[in-house]
Design a protein around this motif. Structure first.
Motif, short mmCIF file in Angstrom:
data_model
loop_
_atom_site.label_atom_id
_atom_site.label_comp_id
_atom_site.label_asym_id
_atom_site.label_seq_id
_atom_site.Cartn_x
_atom_site.Cartn_y
_atom_site.Cartn_z
N ALA A 65 0.85 -1.19 0.00
CA ALA A 65 0.00 0.00 0.00
C ALA A 65 0.88 1.24 0.00
O ALA A 65 1.95 1.25 0.60
CB ALA A 65 -0.89 0.00 1.23
N ALA A 66 0.41 2.27 -0.65
CA ALA A 66 1.12 3.54 -0.62
C ALA A 66 1.14 4.07 0.81
O ALA A 66 0.24 3.77 1.61
CB ALA A 66 0.45 4.55 -1.55
N ASP A 67 2.17 4.83 1.14
CA ASP A 67 2.27 5.42 2.48
C ASP A 67 1.03 6.25 2.79
O ASP A 67 0.38 6.77 1.89
CB ASP A 67 3.51 6.32 2.57
CG ASP A 67 4.79 5.52 2.65
OD1 ASP A 67 4.92 4.71 3.58
OD2 ASP A 67 5.67 5.71 1.78
N SER A 95 9.69 11.14 7.87
CA SER A 95 9.41 11.91 6.65
C SER A 95 7.92 12.26 6.62
O SER A 95 7.10 11.59 7.27
CB SER A 95 9.81 11.12 5.41
OG SER A 95 8.81 10.20 5.06
N PRO A 96 7.54 13.30 5.90
CA PRO A 96 6.14 13.72 5.87
C PRO A 96 5.16 12.62 5.44
O PRO A 96 4.01 12.62 5.87
CB PRO A 96 6.13 14.88 4.88
CG PRO A 96 7.52 15.43 4.93
CD PRO A 96 8.41 14.23 5.14
N SER A 97 5.61 11.69 4.61
CA SER A 97 4.70 10.63 4.16
C SER A 97 4.65 9.43 5.11
O SER A 97 3.81 8.55 4.95
CB SER A 97 5.09 10.17 2.76
OG SER A 97 6.38 9.58 2.78
N ASP A 98 5.53 9.36 6.09
CA ASP A 98 5.55 8.24 7.04
C ASP A 98 4.41 8.40 8.04
O ASP A 98 4.53 9.14 9.02
CB ASP A 98 6.90 8.19 7.78
CG ASP A 98 8.03 7.70 6.89
OD1 ASP A 98 7.75 7.03 5.88
OD2 ASP A 98 9.19 8.00 7.22
N ARG A 99 3.31 7.71 7.79
CA ARG A 99 2.11 7.86 8.62
C ARG A 99 1.58 6.54 9.14
O ARG A 99 0.46 6.47 9.65
CB ARG A 99 1.01 8.55 7.80
CG ARG A 99 1.40 9.89 7.17
CD ARG A 99 1.79 10.96 8.13
NE ARG A 99 0.62 11.33 8.93
CZ ARG A 99 0.68 12.02 10.05
NH1 ARG A 99 1.85 12.44 10.51
NH2 ARG A 99 -0.39 12.31 10.72
N THR A 100 2.36 5.45 9.05
CA THR A 100 1.87 4.16 9.50
C THR A 100 1.45 4.16 10.97
O THR A 100 0.37 3.65 11.29
CB THR A 100 2.91 3.05 9.21
OG1 THR A 100 3.14 3.03 7.79
CG2 THR A 100 2.42 1.69 9.65
#
Length: 187
Positions: A65-67, A95-100
């Motif tokens: 899945a995309a971040d 990083s801004p996209s690291d939202r897991t």
């Protein structure tokens, strides 16, 4: 189903209820925008899948899945099937996209911060940047969920922390005597 638990993970799950199949199941979710777009290879999902299979879990190919929000959507979807274990890899950095972690935390009924603390401690002994991982671990209903980093070394360290306690965690959550630990007796 009579709901004993209605959480954000989806439909209510009766406390202590087992999935329809007695087979132990696990799911691996890879958080990687570049792998989801076919621009990079997934290097950690297959290793986690093998590790789970070696421990007796039925586990399909990793879900990529995309971040960000896509990871949360994948998590919510797989939790509907009530697997025993869901391990994610990737999206735990800064990083801004690291939202897991932000996608995982709201789905957990019980958090287990000690697992992630130990993982960071062990990792930092070899790589100082291990302290930057923000993964979470806990239970969504009876499903154990843990976020691992997207690096092979981080996955290796995380699985090493999880290895001696996974069976006990699963047994204890399902109410087995002594957490299902074969050598444990009354305390």
């Amino acid at each position: 189903m009579t709901p004993d638990h209605a959480g954000p993970a989806g439909p209510a799950i009766a406390a202590g209820a087992e999935p329809a199949s007695a087979e132990r199941s696990a799911v691996v979710i890879v958080a990687s925008t570049s792998a989801a777009a076919g621009l990079a290879a997934d290097t950690t999902g297959p290793a986690i899948r093998v590790w789970l299979a070696e421990r007796g879990f039925s586990v399909a190919a990793p879900i990529i899945a995309a971040d960000g929000q896509a990871v949360g959507e994948a998590l919510r979807a797989v939790l509907l099937g009530r697997p025993h274990v869901v391990l994610t890899t990737g999206g735990t950095g800064v990083s801004p996209s690291d939202r897991t972690p932000e996608q995982t935390s709201p789905l957990l009924d019980v958090e287990l911060p000690g697992l992630v603390e130990e993982f960071r401690r062990r990792g930092a002994a070899q790589t100082p940047t291990a302290l930057l991982t923000r993964g979470v671990a806990g239970f969504a209903g009876d499903t154990f969920v843990m976020n691992l980093p997207g690096s092979r070394g981080g996955v290796r360290d995380g699985l090493a922390v999880l290895d001696p306690v996974l069976e006990h965690l699963l047994g204890q959550r399902r109410g087995l005597p002594s957490g299902g630990h074969p050598g444990a007796g009354p305390r």
